[in-house]
Design an enzyme around this catalytic site. Structure first.
Site: not given
Length: 226
Positions: A170-171
């Site tokens: 997620e980043g």
């Protein structure tokens, strides 16, 4: 799966042309929030396992849970989990309050719920903080297990392996650490956060400080009072 020169029918387009990144990033906000919340469940499981092991493991004729250093580790693990969980519940309540208004962002077609955009900053903070809380808790749990923590007979080794990916999903945490101050500054420039005013207040406060007395940092002997 490789999608090269793939043709997508126009009726299958999600949102408007050129707005795909905006939709993707808002979905990413939800993913970051859920990842942060999920890591706390894993952290609780590691804390539980470490506590049970510390109560069972005997050294010098008593359970290692009776030693202050082990108690300190368990207490720190519990405190970090509590802090992360408090942030998650607080943010969840704020997001739900916005969702309940039914407000939408109409810059996309179909429009997007404002709740996910409004708390993008908090979602990134939770993702970074909670994934690193899990890392710390899993590491301490393995330390409490000692050498047994590396064996597959105990869950500590797998917990350490599994926790690591959450700082990438997620980043990465590095990207989120860049995103957080950037978003703060953009919101301040738009007048949504009184950041400039707060900085000005701090500056005025520093200017209003009384001047330092001569030899204010000296001890009694240096001032001839010894």
């Amino acid at each position: 799966m490789i999608l090269e020169d793939a043709q997508v029918p126009v009726e299958n387009l999600l949102g408007g042309v050129g707005k795909g990144a905006y939709i993707a990033f808002n979905i990413l906000n939800a993913g970051r929030f859920k990842l942060g919340a999920g890591t706390l469940g894993a952290a609780k499981d590691s804390l539980k396992g470490a506590t049970l092991y510390a109560l069972e493991r005997q050294q010098f004729g008593r359970a290692i849970a009776s030693f202050g250093l082990i108690q300190h580790k368990l207490a720190e693990m519990a405190a970090r989990i509590f802090a992360g969980e408090s942030a998650v519940y607080r943010t969840a309540a704020l997001m739900e309050a916005v969702f309940e208004t039914g407000e939408m962002i109409d810059s996309t077609t179909p429009p997007f719920p404002r709740g996910l955009d409004e708390f993008a900053l908090e979602c990134s903070i939770i993702k970074v903080a909670c994934s690193e809380i899990l890392d710390d808790v899993a590491d301490e749990a393995l330390q409490i297990h000692g050498g047994y923590g590396y064996t597959e007979e105990f869950p500590a080794a797998r917990a350490c392996r599994d926790s690591r990916i959450n700082r990438i999903f997620e980043g990465t945490n590095e990207i989120n650490r860049l995103f957080i101050p950037g978003l703060l500054m953009r919101r301040a420039q738009r007048g949504r956060l009184p950041l400039v005013q707060a900085m000005a207040d701090v500056g005025r406060g520093l200017m209003d400080l009384p001047p330092l007395e001569e030899n204010a940092g000296a001890d009694d002997l240096a001032r001839g009072r010894g």
